[in-house]
Design an enzyme around this catalytic site. Structure first.
Site, PDB file in Angstrom:
ATOM      1  N   GLY A 140       2.804   2.006  10.824  1.00 53.05           N
ATOM      2  CA  GLY A 140       3.748   3.113  10.663  1.00 53.05           C
ATOM      3  C   GLY A 140       4.453   3.495  11.956  1.00 53.05           C
ATOM      4  O   GLY A 140       5.114   4.527  12.036  1.00 53.05           O
ATOM      5  N   HIS A 142      -9.214   1.014   5.093  1.00 53.63           N
ATOM      6  CA  HIS A 142      -7.941   1.243   5.779  1.00 53.63           C
ATOM      7  C   HIS A 142      -8.155   2.185   6.967  1.00 53.63           C
ATOM      8  O   HIS A 142      -8.948   3.122   6.888  1.00 53.63           O
ATOM      9  CB  HIS A 142      -6.912   1.811   4.802  1.00 53.63           C
ATOM     10  CG  HIS A 142      -5.526   1.786   5.368  1.00 53.63           C
ATOM     11  ND1 HIS A 142      -5.089   2.722   6.275  1.00 53.63           N
ATOM     12  CD2 HIS A 142      -4.512   0.900   5.200  1.00 53.63           C
ATOM     13  CE1 HIS A 142      -3.851   2.418   6.624  1.00 53.63           C
ATOM     14  NE2 HIS A 142      -3.477   1.313   5.995  1.00 53.63           N
ATOM     15  N   ASN A 180       0.866  -1.180   0.000  1.00 49.45           N
ATOM     16  CA  ASN A 180       0.000   0.000   0.000  1.00 49.45           C
ATOM     17  C   ASN A 180       0.904   1.232   0.000  1.00 49.45           C
ATOM     18  O   ASN A 180       1.518   1.541   1.013  1.00 49.45           O
ATOM     19  CB  ASN A 180      -0.881  -0.044   1.263  1.00 49.45           C
ATOM     20  CG  ASN A 180      -1.702   1.212   1.438  1.00 49.45           C
ATOM     21  OD1 ASN A 180      -1.795   2.045   0.529  1.00 49.45           O
ATOM     22  ND2 ASN A 180      -2.312   1.343   2.606  1.00 49.45           N
ATOM     23  N   TRP A 181       0.964   1.890  -1.142  1.00 50.13           N
ATOM     24  CA  TRP A 181       1.913   3.008  -1.269  1.00 50.13           C
ATOM     25  C   TRP A 181       1.396   4.291  -0.626  1.00 50.13           C
ATOM     26  O   TRP A 181       2.117   5.279  -0.555  1.00 50.13           O
ATOM     27  CB  TRP A 181       2.254   3.249  -2.741  1.00 50.13           C
ATOM     28  CG  TRP A 181       3.005   2.122  -3.390  1.00 50.13           C
ATOM     29  CD1 TRP A 181       3.316   0.905  -2.839  1.00 50.13           C
ATOM     30  CD2 TRP A 181       3.548   2.093  -4.720  1.00 50.13           C
ATOM     31  NE1 TRP A 181       4.010   0.134  -3.736  1.00 50.13           N
ATOM     32  CE2 TRP A 181       4.164   0.840  -4.901  1.00 50.13           C
ATOM     33  CE3 TRP A 181       3.562   3.002  -5.785  1.00 50.13           C
ATOM     34  CZ2 TRP A 181       4.789   0.472  -6.098  1.00 50.13           C
ATOM     35  CZ3 TRP A 181       4.175   2.648  -6.962  1.00 50.13           C
ATOM     36  CH2 TRP A 181       4.789   1.399  -7.128  1.00 50.13           C
ATOM     37  N   LYS A 182       0.140   4.278  -0.215  1.00 49.53           N
ATOM     38  CA  LYS A 182      -0.471   5.452   0.439  1.00 49.53           C
ATOM     39  C   LYS A 182      -0.228   6.710  -0.403  1.00 49.53           C
ATOM     40  O   LYS A 182      -0.136   6.610  -1.619  1.00 49.53           O
ATOM     41  CB  LYS A 182       0.057   5.591   1.864  1.00 49.53           C
ATOM     42  CG  LYS A 182      -0.080   4.292   2.656  1.00 49.53           C
ATOM     43  CD  LYS A 182       0.150   4.442   4.121  1.00 49.53           C
ATOM     44  CE  LYS A 182      -0.005   3.089   4.805  1.00 49.53           C
ATOM     45  NZ  LYS A 182       0.139   3.150   6.244  1.00 49.53           N
ATOM     46  N   GLY A 205       3.032  -1.165   4.262  1.00 45.13           N
ATOM     47  CA  GLY A 205       3.102   0.265   3.977  1.00 45.13           C
ATOM     48  C   GLY A 205       4.544   0.675   3.684  1.00 45.13           C
ATOM     49  O   GLY A 205       5.034   0.527   2.569  1.00 45.13           O
ATOM     50  N   GLY A 206       5.227   1.161   4.721  1.00 48.46           N
ATOM     51  CA  GLY A 206       6.580   1.703   4.566  1.00 48.46           C
ATOM     52  C   GLY A 206       7.539   0.830   3.774  1.00 48.46           C
ATOM     53  O   GLY A 206       8.232   1.319   2.869  1.00 48.46           O
ATOM     54  N   GLU A 234      -6.529   4.574   8.057  1.00 55.58           N
ATOM     55  CA  GLU A 234      -6.322   6.008   7.773  1.00 55.58           C
ATOM     56  C   GLU A 234      -7.554   6.602   7.117  1.00 55.58           C
ATOM     57  O   GLU A 234      -7.881   7.769   7.333  1.00 55.58           O
ATOM     58  CB  GLU A 234      -5.069   6.177   6.896  1.00 55.58           C
ATOM     59  CG  GLU A 234      -3.801   5.934   7.704  1.00 55.58           C
ATOM     60  CD  GLU A 234      -2.661   5.301   6.922  1.00 55.58           C
ATOM     61  OE1 GLU A 234      -2.671   5.341   5.680  1.00 55.58           O
ATOM     62  OE2 GLU A 234      -1.743   4.745   7.572  1.00 55.58           O
TER      63      GLU A 234
HETATM   64  P1  PGA Z   1       3.144   0.064   7.661  1.00 58.84           P
HETATM   65  O1  PGA Z   1       1.671   0.285   7.073  1.00 58.84           O
HETATM   66  O2  PGA Z   1       3.668  -1.194   7.057  1.00 58.84           O
HETATM   67  O3  PGA Z   1       3.906   1.283   7.229  1.00 58.84           O
HETATM   68  O4  PGA Z   1       2.988  -0.031   9.150  1.00 58.84           O
HETATM   69  C1  PGA Z   1       0.809  -0.800   6.898  1.00 58.84           C
HETATM   70  C2  PGA Z   1      -0.500  -0.314   6.314  1.00 58.84           C
HETATM   71  O5  PGA Z   1      -0.981   0.751   6.710  1.00 58.84           O
HETATM   72  O6  PGA Z   1      -1.092  -1.000   5.456  1.00 58.84           O
END
Ligand code: PGA
Length: 252
Positions: A175, A97, A9-11, A236-237, A99
């Site tokens: 995150g 998600h 997930n590149w956000k 994510g990261g 967020e």
């Molecule tokens: P993260 O994010 O690996 O940066 O903790 C995971 C996500 O939000 O899907």
């Protein structure tokens, strides 16, 4: 047999140019890896989605959108519809998600509508849910997760569930560098599978992939992915550079 899945997930990261570079690097690196019943998915932001979809067309890499409007079309300024996503040959969407829930007011109820719209348009869904730290500390994490799943997904038929991938993402681990322990992940994933088993036929239970998300990185992936009910990760990261993401694909 359940698919193993590593999804990035590149956000809201990567410009158009940066996204093109990362896709190129991933395409090159993935050729070196022999995948066995494993799906590799990337979710760039909307402006980079069509290019990523085109560039990965003849590869094993699948592309997902990060969000989608519940409405089919019309006067919804700034929104993107399911049919628009499908029209650029993207067949997957991430919904729910944390967020989106925390910053954009998405609720279990509004997500149930998005789920319906996505399925109606033949999109496969990576559905995210998970508790916040307070809820875990209070011992309410199982109850919270149960509610999130029931409210957004339990109106679906067994047939619909063929297009659902679950992603357990404890919010306190996203995150933050803090990961749920492999035991905590396994405990929750087993609980989720049991929950689905109470409502659906065994075929659904056996086939639904349950991903773990929250600070998964090359250093901890193997241990988490080795757990019986953990079918992969939503990353994510560590999905933002090719080397780390490929290390996760190898780990699975
Ligand atoms: P993260 O994010 O690996 O940066 O903790 C995971 C996500 O939000 O899907």
């Amino acid at each position: 047999m359940r698919s193993k899945i590593v999804a990035g997930n590149w956000k809201m990261n990567k410009t158009y140019q940066e996204s093109k570079t990362l896709v190129k690097e991933l395409k090159k690196a993935i050729k070196e890896i022999k995948l066995d019943n494993t799906r590799v998915i990337i979710a760039p932001t909307f402006t980079n989605l069509q290019k990523a979809s085109k560039k990965t067309k003849d590869t094993v890499i699948e592309v997902a959108a990060q969000n989608m409007c519940a409405m089919e079309s019309g006067a919804y300024t700034g929104e993107i519809s399911a049919s628009m996503i499908k029209s650029i040959h993207v067949d997957l969407v991430i919904l729910g998600h944390s967020e989106r829930r925390a910053y954009f007011g998405e609720t279990d109820e509004s997500l149930a509508k998005k789920v319906d719209t996505a399925l109606k348009n033949n999109l496969e869904i990576i559905f995210c849910f998970g508790e916040v730290l307070e809820e875990r500390k209070n011992g309410n994490h199982f109850k919270v997760v149960e509610e999130q799943i029931k409210k957004a997904l339990f109106h679906l038929t067994s047939e619909d569930w063929k297009h659902i991938i679950l992603a357990y993402e404890p919010v306190w681990a996203i995150g933050t560098g803090e990961t749920a322990s492999p035991e905590q992940a396994q405990e929750m994933h087993a609980f989720i599978r049991e929950l689905v088993a109470e409502r659906y036929i065994s075929d659904v239970v056996e086939k639904v992939s349950i991903l773990y998300g929250g600070s998964v990185k090359p250093a901890n992936a193997k241990e988490i992915f080795s757990k019986e009910d953990v079918d992969g990760g939503l990353i994510g990261g560590a999905a933002l550079n090719a080397e780390d993401f490929m290390a996760l694909v190898k780990a699975i």
